[in-house]
Design an enzyme around this catalytic site. Structure first.
Site, short mmCIF file in Angstrom:
data_model
loop_
_atom_site.label_atom_id
_atom_site.label_comp_id
_atom_site.label_asym_id
_atom_site.label_seq_id
_atom_site.Cartn_x
_atom_site.Cartn_y
_atom_site.Cartn_z
CG ASP A 84 -5.07 -5.23 3.23
OD1 ASP A 84 -4.41 -4.43 3.93
OD2 ASP A 84 -4.91 -5.34 2.01
CB SER A 140 -5.52 -1.11 2.63
OG SER A 140 -4.19 -1.22 3.05
CG HIS A 141 -3.91 2.06 5.08
ND1 HIS A 141 -3.82 1.51 3.83
CD2 HIS A 141 -3.94 3.39 4.91
CE1 HIS A 141 -3.79 2.48 2.93
NE2 HIS A 141 -3.86 3.64 3.57
NE ARG A 197 -0.38 0.33 3.58
CZ ARG A 197 -0.51 1.63 3.39
NH1 ARG A 197 -0.23 2.46 4.39
NH2 ARG A 197 -0.91 2.11 2.25
CE LYS A 250 0.94 -2.63 0.63
NZ LYS A 250 0.53 -1.84 -0.52
C1 G1P Z 1 -0.81 4.06 -0.88
C2 G1P Z 1 0.68 3.92 -0.80
C3 G1P Z 1 1.17 2.92 -1.83
C4 G1P Z 1 0.44 1.60 -1.64
C5 G1P Z 1 -1.06 1.83 -1.66
C6 G1P Z 1 -1.83 0.55 -1.34
O1 G1P Z 1 -1.17 4.55 -2.15
O2 G1P Z 1 1.32 5.15 -0.98
O3 G1P Z 1 2.55 2.76 -1.69
O4 G1P Z 1 0.78 0.70 -2.65
O5 G1P Z 1 -1.42 2.80 -0.69
O6 G1P Z 1 -1.52 0.06 -0.07
P1 G1P Z 1 -1.51 6.09 -2.40
O7 G1P Z 1 -2.61 6.46 -1.44
O8 G1P Z 1 -0.27 6.84 -2.10
O9 G1P Z 1 -1.91 6.15 -3.85
ZN ZN Z 2 -3.11 -2.99 3.21
#
Ligand code: G1P
Ligand code: ZN
Length: 542
Positions: free
Chosen positions: A278, A112-113, A281, A375
């Site tokens: 990815d 992801s990020h 967001r 999402k």
């Molecule tokens: C984080 C975000 C959550 C999101 C997830 C995946 O998870 O808070 O909302 O769904 O990344 O992108 P967390 O690290 O808080 O468990």
């Molecule tokens: Zn992501």
């Protein structure tokens, strides 16, 4: 030729909020990938001859893992694998491909990020045939299997050329390399009024999009740049890089600072947006106004009927528990249900499948709808553009009108990253230990109305998820929420979510830090963050 290779299990392959995430060198240990992929396949039944979708965000190690997955899918009996060209599929695009082609499921390679590169993060997750992240029942089964696995199956075959669109075979299994963008762009055209957005942009409305050197570059170039006419220059950092150019591909005010500065400048464009590694967001910034993800969810829900795909209205709205209550007020006004779920997109899947919710969102810059089961960053951007095209007002005017109608939920999240795991656990344990005694007491001058540890009973399948975050509500509707991240890869990350509701007619134009100051003090007082973590300031405020 299929070989069954003996292996020894790893004990740390527990999927978190969104799949298995570790540093690349961790994944590069012998058989680490193979064990996990075989554990996925061993936990599933009935995929013989079926289709698997594979793709990722293009980060370092993506290509190597795709080749392993192809050989193992062939050895385990899949009939066909659909791969995004170059190994690229954004997470929402992968969800769409799974659904559109009736695939059995998909393997998405992404962290992801989080940053990418030889010593940065990698991730792997399994999505089921509805296109959504595997539910906990499946991820628990995968984890259980990883702890005892003693062999995996793989064929001997040369690498597949994943850069060329077309079909090849791996030991009789069809591998189809597909255009990464086409199916997704076609889906977006069915949901949004592209001609109206094109007219808006053609009339001088200036849009910029920062792809953060991550997966959405090709999608944004095609959809925003070409089909909507904003031009390729409107897309920054449009080429996906294995290390995201050394940046965190996280669309928040810290990591998308350049975009933020640009949107606050005197000659700012009308609309700025960004997406993450990815592509699931989104960051939305109007000229001179940042829209918090929680507000964005509420504003999108209130205006969604202006887009063709949602003209019939919404059946329900779902938000994760730490997300602000702004959407609740929209649901109330629309006369539709509001569901409050634990953090993580997987909890929305049942509601979407059952037709109980149309739009979902999380405070962590995630918004989406029933069009896929993830999402979807670009979806949120396009819905905003559709609304802007129809209302012909600025983002700022739309936000201010929204607050004037519904009131404003001032909101911030404070993250304390890479703290000692034992210290984080102790902080949470102490908090949990005193919840029962808090109601009726005062913390930093604020009276506690409620205190609990959020537990969720899924209204569709009755499954219960406990210990999903400590929430402390104050008289008047403000609250603070504490939970530990389930996606981090080093130490623990403490997330503190702070929210204050100001009713319509109240002071709606405050600066968020000032509006939240008493609650920030209360959060420190009740959780003793400094004592437990040694930190006097959060690393990131979003
Ligand atoms: C984080 C975000 C959550 C999101 C997830 C995946 O998870 O808070 O909302 O769904 O990344 O992108 P967390 O690290 O808080 O468990
Ligand atoms: Zn992501």
């Amino acid at each position: 030729m299929t070989t069954t290779v003996p292996t020894t299990p790893y004990q740390d392959q527990k999927p978190g909020t969104s799949g298995l995430r570790k540093k690349v060198p961790h994944f590069q240990q012998p058989n680490y990938i193979e064990n996990f992929v075989q554990a996925i396949f061993d936990s599933l039944t009935g995929f013989e001859g079926q289709t698997l979708v594979v793709g990722g965000d293009g980060r370092f190690y993506n290509r190597e893992v795709i080749q392993i997955v192809l050989r193992m899918a062939a050895a385990n009996g899949f009939g066909r694998v659909l791969v995004g060209q170059g190994g690229i599929l954004s997470t929402p695009a992968a969800s769409n491909v799974i659904r559109k082609y009736g695939a059995f499921g998909g393997i998405i390679l992404s962290a992801s990020h989080n940053p990418g590169g030889p010593t940065e993060d990698f991730g792997i997750k399994y999505n089921t045939g509805n296109g959504g992240p595997a539910p906990e029942s499946v991820t628990d089964a995968i984890y259980a299997r990883t702890k005892v696995i003693d062999a995996y199956k793989i064929v001997t075959a040369p690498d597949v050329d994943i850069d060329v669109i077309g079909e090849t075979f791996v030991e009789g299994m069809s591998v189809q390399v597909i255009d990464s963008v086409a199916d997704y762009a076609a889906l977006m055209e069915t949901l949004f009024d592209f001609p109206a957005i094109r007219d808006l942009i053609g009339g001088g409305f200036r849009v910029v999009f920062d792809a953060m050197s991550a997966v959405t570059g090709p999608y944004a170039l095609e959809i925003i740049g070409r089909r909507l006419g904003a031009g390729e220059d409107a897309i920054f950092n449009a080429v996906p890089l294995p290390d995201f150019g050394g940046h965190h591909p996280d669309p928040n005010l810290v990591h998308a600072h350049d975009l933020y500065q640009r949107m606050m400048a005197a000659d700012a464009p009308d609309f700025g947006a960004a997406s993450d590694g990815d592509g699931d967001r989104n960051l939305i910034i109007g000229k001179h106004i940042f829209v918090t993800p929680s507000d964005s969810l509420a504003m999108l829900a209130a205006n969604a009927h202006l887009a063709p795909g949602y003209a019939a209205g919404l059946v329900g709205i779902a938000r994760s528990m730490p997300t602000s209550g702004a959407a609740d007020r929209v649901a109330e006004k629309l006369g539709i249900p509001l569901f409050e779920t634990p953090t993580g997109w997987k909890f929305f899947g049942n509601l979407l499948d059952a037709g109980m919710a149309t739009i979902c969102g999380e405070e962590s810059a995630g918004t989406g709808s029933d069009h896929v089961r993830e999402k979807d960053g670009l979806w949120a951007v396009l819905l905003w553009l559709n609304i802007l095209a129809k209302r012909v007002e600025s983002v700022k005017a739309i936000a201010e009108a929204h607050w004037a109608t519904y009131g404003r939920n001032y909101y911030a999240r404070h993250d304390y990253e890479a703290i000692d795991t034992a210290a984080a656990d102790a902080l949470m344990a102490e908090l949990r230990g005193k919840l029962a005694t808090l109601p009726g007491t005062r913390i930093a001058g604020l009276e506690v109305a409620s205190a609990d540890d959020f537990a969720y009973t899924d209204p569709v399948d009755g499954s219960v998820s406990a210990k999903q975050g400590v929430r402390i509500g104050f008289v008047g509707g403000s609250r603070v929420v504490f939970r530990l991240s389930g996606t981090g890869t080093s130490g623990a990350t403490l997330r503190v979510y702070i929210e204050r509701y100001e009713p319509a007619g109240g002071d709606l134009a405050q600066e968020t830090p000032q509006a939240l100051a008493p609650l920030i003090a209360a959060a420190e007082a009740v959780a003793d963050i400094v004592r437990h973590t040694g930190r006097t300031m959060p690393d990131i405020v979003t």
